[in-house]
Design a protein around this motif. Structure first.
Motif, PDB file in Angstrom:
ATOM      1  N   THR A  25      12.678  21.243 -32.325  1.00  0.00           N
ATOM      2  CA  THR A  25      14.090  21.640 -32.368  1.00  0.00           C
ATOM      3  C   THR A  25      14.918  20.595 -33.095  1.00  0.00           C
ATOM      4  OG1 THR A  25      13.792  22.794 -30.269  1.00  0.00           O
ATOM      5  CG2 THR A  25      16.058  22.356 -30.949  1.00  0.00           C
ATOM      6  N   GLN A  43      18.355  30.612 -31.273  1.00  0.00           N
ATOM      7  CA  GLN A  43      17.229  31.158 -30.521  1.00  0.00           C
ATOM      8  C   GLN A  43      17.717  32.139 -29.460  1.00  0.00           C
ATOM      9  OE1 GLN A  43      14.765  28.309 -28.513  1.00  0.00           O
ATOM     10  NE2 GLN A  43      13.697  29.908 -27.378  1.00  0.00           N
ATOM     11  N   LEU A  48      16.390  33.164 -34.451  1.00  0.00           N
ATOM     12  CA  LEU A  48      15.263  32.272 -34.679  1.00  0.00           C
ATOM     13  C   LEU A  48      14.346  32.321 -33.465  1.00  0.00           C
ATOM     14  CD1 LEU A  48      14.176  30.064 -36.629  1.00  0.00           C
ATOM     15  CD2 LEU A  48      15.546  28.426 -35.358  1.00  0.00           C
ATOM     16  N   THR A  49      13.057  32.441 -33.707  1.00  0.00           N
ATOM     17  CA  THR A  49      12.095  32.540 -32.616  1.00  0.00           C
ATOM     18  C   THR A  49      11.055  31.433 -32.742  1.00  0.00           C
ATOM     19  OG1 THR A  49      12.350  34.940 -32.585  1.00  0.00           O
ATOM     20  CG2 THR A  49      10.396  34.053 -31.521  1.00  0.00           C
ATOM     21  N   PRO A  50      10.844  30.661 -31.680  1.00  0.00           N
ATOM     22  CA  PRO A  50       9.775  29.656 -31.743  1.00  0.00           C
ATOM     23  C   PRO A  50       8.420  30.350 -31.804  1.00  0.00           C
ATOM     24  CG  PRO A  50      10.713  29.749 -29.540  1.00  0.00           C
ATOM     25  CD  PRO A  50      11.531  30.662 -30.398  1.00  0.00           C
ATOM     26  N   ASN A  58       9.807  23.456 -28.179  1.00  0.00           N
ATOM     27  CA  ASN A  58       9.605  24.635 -29.018  1.00  0.00           C
ATOM     28  C   ASN A  58       9.276  24.188 -30.430  1.00  0.00           C
ATOM     29  OD1 ASN A  58      10.190  26.613 -27.080  1.00  0.00           O
ATOM     30  ND2 ASN A  58      12.376  26.371 -27.414  1.00  0.00           N
ATOM     31  N   TYR A  60       9.045  25.598 -34.455  1.00  0.00           N
ATOM     32  CA  TYR A  60       9.521  26.630 -35.357  1.00  0.00           C
ATOM     33  C   TYR A  60       8.872  26.444 -36.722  1.00  0.00           C
ATOM     34  CZ  TYR A  60      13.259  26.686 -31.893  1.00  0.00           C
ATOM     35  OH  TYR A  60      13.963  26.738 -30.728  1.00  0.00           O
ATOM     36  N   HIS A  64      11.153  29.863 -41.428  1.00  0.00           N
ATOM     37  CA  HIS A  64      12.006  30.658 -40.540  1.00  0.00           C
ATOM     38  C   HIS A  64      13.343  29.963 -40.305  1.00  0.00           C
ATOM     39  CE1 HIS A  64       8.410  32.955 -38.573  1.00  0.00           C
ATOM     40  NE2 HIS A  64       8.508  33.159 -39.866  1.00  0.00           N
ATOM     41  N   VAL A  65      13.294  28.636 -40.135  1.00  0.00           N
ATOM     42  CA  VAL A  65      14.522  27.864 -39.931  1.00  0.00           C
ATOM     43  C   VAL A  65      15.412  27.977 -41.165  1.00  0.00           C
ATOM     44  CG1 VAL A  65      15.469  25.544 -39.602  1.00  0.00           C
ATOM     45  CG2 VAL A  65      13.458  26.268 -38.308  1.00  0.00           C
TER      46      VAL A  65
END
Length: 92
Positions: A25, A43, A48-50, A58, A60, A64-65
């Protein structure tokens, strides 16, 4: 050249592709140029999904970030990256 300090550093040396780099994170916030609380808010809101957890942290995917940051900056709405991760062959 400095020696890598962790397995993540070693992995980053082996492949620099953003789609393969996992970020905590704190690292995700640094890459996106936002506060850590913003990553957590993204999230909670489903932007945004871990894709994994390491102990209590978490993780990532960097791409995606960056995608979530770009969508927030341009004002486009974006659903969770979980569907794109699954369609790309990555299970959660």
């Amino acid at each position: 050249m400095a020696l890598p300090h962790s397995r993540r550093d070693i992995a980053a040396l082996q492949t620099g592709a953003p789609s393969h780099r996992l970020l905590t994170t704190r690292e995700a916030a640094r890459v996106a140029g936002v506060k850590i609380s913003t990553i957590r808010q993204w999230q909670r809101r489903g932007y945004l999904t871990p894709i994994a957890r390491y102990r209590t942290t978490n993780l990532y995917r960097e791409d995606h970030v960056l995608r979530a940051e770009r969508a927030r900056r341009t004002g486009k709405t974006q659903t969770s990256t979980a569907s794109s991760a699954t369609s790309a062959g990555f299970e959660q």
